[in-house]
Design a protein around this motif. Structure first.
Motif, short mmCIF file in Angstrom:
data_model
loop_
_atom_site.label_atom_id
_atom_site.label_comp_id
_atom_site.label_asym_id
_atom_site.label_seq_id
_atom_site.Cartn_x
_atom_site.Cartn_y
_atom_site.Cartn_z
N ASN A 117 26.68 -7.22 -2.34
CA ASN A 117 26.59 -6.31 -1.20
C ASN A 117 27.24 -4.96 -1.48
N THR A 118 28.29 -4.96 -2.29
CA THR A 118 28.95 -3.68 -2.61
C THR A 118 27.99 -2.73 -3.30
N GLY A 119 27.19 -3.26 -4.22
CA GLY A 119 26.19 -2.45 -4.92
C GLY A 119 25.07 -2.01 -3.99
N ILE A 120 24.65 -2.91 -3.11
CA ILE A 120 23.59 -2.57 -2.15
C ILE A 120 24.04 -1.42 -1.25
N LEU A 121 25.25 -1.49 -0.74
CA LEU A 121 25.78 -0.45 0.14
C LEU A 121 25.94 0.88 -0.59
N THR A 122 26.44 0.83 -1.81
CA THR A 122 26.60 2.06 -2.59
C THR A 122 25.27 2.77 -2.76
N ALA A 123 24.23 2.03 -3.12
CA ALA A 123 22.91 2.63 -3.34
C ALA A 123 22.34 3.20 -2.03
N LEU A 124 22.50 2.49 -0.92
CA LEU A 124 21.99 2.99 0.36
C LEU A 124 22.65 4.32 0.73
N ARG A 125 23.91 4.45 0.39
CA ARG A 125 24.64 5.69 0.73
C ARG A 125 24.31 6.84 -0.23
N GLU A 126 23.82 6.51 -1.43
CA GLU A 126 23.64 7.55 -2.44
C GLU A 126 22.18 7.89 -2.77
N PHE A 127 21.25 6.98 -2.52
CA PHE A 127 19.86 7.19 -2.93
C PHE A 127 19.16 8.13 -1.96
N GLY A 128 18.66 9.25 -2.50
CA GLY A 128 18.08 10.28 -1.64
C GLY A 128 16.56 10.33 -1.61
N SER A 147 0.83 -1.20 0.00
CA SER A 147 0.00 0.00 0.00
C SER A 147 0.86 1.25 0.00
N ASN A 148 2.01 1.18 0.67
CA ASN A 148 2.89 2.35 0.81
C ASN A 148 4.35 1.95 0.67
N GLY A 149 5.14 2.84 0.09
CA GLY A 149 6.58 2.64 0.02
C GLY A 149 7.07 1.90 -1.20
N LYS A 150 6.16 1.40 -2.05
CA LYS A 150 6.62 0.52 -3.13
C LYS A 150 7.45 1.26 -4.17
N SER A 151 7.14 2.52 -4.44
CA SER A 151 7.94 3.26 -5.43
C SER A 151 9.35 3.53 -4.90
N THR A 152 9.44 3.87 -3.61
CA THR A 152 10.76 4.10 -3.00
C THR A 152 11.58 2.82 -3.03
N VAL A 153 10.98 1.70 -2.62
CA VAL A 153 11.72 0.44 -2.56
C VAL A 153 12.09 -0.03 -3.97
N THR A 154 11.18 0.11 -4.92
CA THR A 154 11.49 -0.29 -6.31
C THR A 154 12.68 0.50 -6.84
N SER A 155 12.64 1.81 -6.64
CA SER A 155 13.73 2.67 -7.13
C SER A 155 15.04 2.36 -6.43
N LEU A 156 14.98 2.12 -5.12
CA LEU A 156 16.19 1.81 -4.37
C LEU A 156 16.79 0.47 -4.80
N VAL A 157 15.96 -0.55 -4.97
CA VAL A 157 16.45 -1.87 -5.42
C VAL A 157 17.06 -1.76 -6.81
N ALA A 158 16.43 -0.99 -7.68
CA ALA A 158 16.98 -0.80 -9.03
C ALA A 158 18.35 -0.13 -8.96
N GLU A 159 18.52 0.83 -8.07
CA GLU A 159 19.83 1.49 -7.89
C GLU A 159 20.85 0.50 -7.34
N MET A 160 20.45 -0.38 -6.46
CA MET A 160 21.34 -1.42 -5.92
C MET A 160 21.84 -2.33 -7.04
N ALA A 161 20.91 -2.74 -7.91
CA ALA A 161 21.28 -3.63 -9.02
C ALA A 161 22.24 -2.92 -9.98
N LYS A 162 21.93 -1.65 -10.30
CA LYS A 162 22.81 -0.89 -11.20
C LYS A 162 24.20 -0.72 -10.61
N ALA A 163 24.24 -0.41 -9.30
CA ALA A 163 25.53 -0.17 -8.64
C ALA A 163 26.37 -1.43 -8.55
N SER A 164 25.73 -2.59 -8.68
CA SER A 164 26.48 -3.85 -8.67
C SER A 164 26.89 -4.28 -10.07
#
Length: 433
Positions: free
Chosen positions: A284-295, A112-129
């Motif tokens: 994990n390197t990609g996951i961490l990069t995205a967490l530090r950079e996704f605003g 119901s809530n948060g799906k766009s944020t999580v989708t975008s964040l996961v996509a950034e994690m995949a790209k960063a890896s």
């Protein structure tokens, strides 16, 4: 699947409908298009040789179809669709077409809530890896358009409407982030809505469930991991000094102070994203990069303006009660909170807001179709016709330390073209302060 020479009726134009038409034409299907609007958007982009019926549902066309590809905006329960189903016509959505064709892993996200944020964040994690990542579905570009490129992985945001007509999804990791009342004008009750969401787990390799929300769990789930503040495989650890850590099982993953996203609701979003990404084998390197950079996303608890000690927060994407509850939970305001509520509540029960907004420092300024209902929740409420009128009334009262928060708990379409437009107008008015 072979669609050559099949009679296929596409219901609904717009970006998604056009992506369906383009896909089916490449498969040499006989395509017709129906749109219940008299003047739908996208007619200028429709191939000249594709028949178009507007203004109603053409029952004859529907009954002559081998397959109907239905817009998510139209309920399968619509009588004309039920008549076609009874006649043996297959009814599916664009996500079903996509899932039949896609040959790379899919990470699927609803809630119901948060799906766009999580989708975008996961996509950034995949790209960063280092993965070539296609993101779409209910966010960004239509899923079928992703097939035009050679991606390594797909990250899809899926609505309950899209999941209703999806049967072939086999996600590598999938989640229902949460379930709160939404779209009660479309579903019989909350359980009916929940069951549509739970379809995302069917045939998935790793289900990511919210340990704080039993409505995200299903008996059929075989391989699950959980996230939650205190209880989950992915959880939040609070140290003696008050600092917090994102935890993956028993191992510290990242101090919250190093992540750009803030607030408890975003901490839960980050935990869910980590679980989904690890479930899909993302490094994990990609996951961490995205967490530090996704605003974060525009219109999602976004600082729109700050002047004279007053913060103006644009949370226009809060189109249901649960999203506004998430925004208010744990919110710290030095002065008074001026909360803008209103729009089309889609038949929701607003009562959950009452306990949160009945605080001495919170003043509600309500507007739009369901503004009166919302104003009745608190003695410190005022009712206006429009958001602009409400902001005009707030402006002279503002003092250093105050916050003006647009978190409407309602859809925008009674007075705006979209929640984006509502947020943009709010931001413009904030900057006129």
């Amino acid at each position: 699947m072979h669609y050559q020479n099949k009679n296929i009726t596409v219901i609904g134009l717009g970006k998604t409908g056009l992506s369906v038409v383009d896909f089916l034409l490449t498969k040499q299907a006989n395509v017709r298009v129906i749109d219940t609007r008299a003047n739908p958007t996208g007619t200028d982009k429709l191939a000249a040789n594709v028949p178009l019926h507007t203004g109603s549902l053409n029952q004859q066309w529907l009954l002559e179809s081998d397959i109907i590809v239905i817009s998510p905006g139209l309920a399968v329960k619509t009588p004309e669709i039920q008549t076609a189903l009874s006649a043996g016509v297959e009814v599916i959505g664009d996500i079903e077409l996509f899932c039949r064709e896609a040959n790379k892993p899919i990470i699927a996200i609803t809630g119901s809530n948060g799906k766009s944020t999580v989708t975008s964040l996961v996509a950034e994690m995949a790209k960063a890896s280092g993965l070539k990542t296609g993101m779409g579905g209910n966010i960004g570009i239509p899923a079928l358009s992703l097939l035009n490129d050679d991606y390594d992985i797909y990250v899809l945001e899926l609505s309950s409407f899209q999941l209703e007509t999806t049967y072939s999804l086999k996600a590598i990791s999938a989640t229902v982030l949460n379930v709160t009342e939404d779209h009660m004008d479309r579903y019989v009750d909350l359980e009916d809505y929940r069951q549509a969401k739970l379809r995302i787990y069917e045939n998935c390799q790793t289900a990511v469930i919210n340990s704080e929300d039993p409505l995200t769990m299903a008996e059929s789930i075989k391989n699950a991991v959980s996230f939650g503040e205190d209880n989950g495989d992915y959880w939040l650890k609070t140290e003696a000094d008050g600092s917090q850590l994102l935890m993956a099982h028993d191992s510290p993953f990242l101090p919250c102070s190093e992540a750009r996203l803030t607030g408890r609701h975003n901490q839960m979003n980050m935990l869910a994203a980590i679980a989904l990404a690890q479930g899909a084998g993302i490094k994990n390197t990609g996951i961490l990069t995205a967490l530090r950079e996704f605003g974060g996303l525009a219109h999602r608890f976004q600082l729109a303006h700050e002047a004279n000690g007053v913060s103006w927060i644009n949370d226009s994407k809060a189109t249901n009660v649960g999203s506004t509850v998430a925004a208010l939970n744990g919110l710290q305001v030095a002065g008074k909170l001026y909360l803008l509520l209103g729009g089309d509540g889609k038949g929701a029960d607003f009562s959950e807001l009452a306990a949160l907004i009945n605080e001495s420092h919170i003043y509600c300024y309500c507007f739009g179709r369901d503004g009166k209902q919302l104003a009745e929740l608190s003695a410190q409420s005022q009712l206006f016709d429009t958001m602009e009128q409400a902001i005009d009334a707030i402006r002279p009262r503002l003092e250093v330390g105050d916050m003006v928060l647009l978190s409407p708990a309602c859809a925008s379409l009674d007075q705006f073209s979209s929640f984006e437009q509502r947020g943009e107008i709010f931001t413009h008015l904030a900057k006129c302060s």
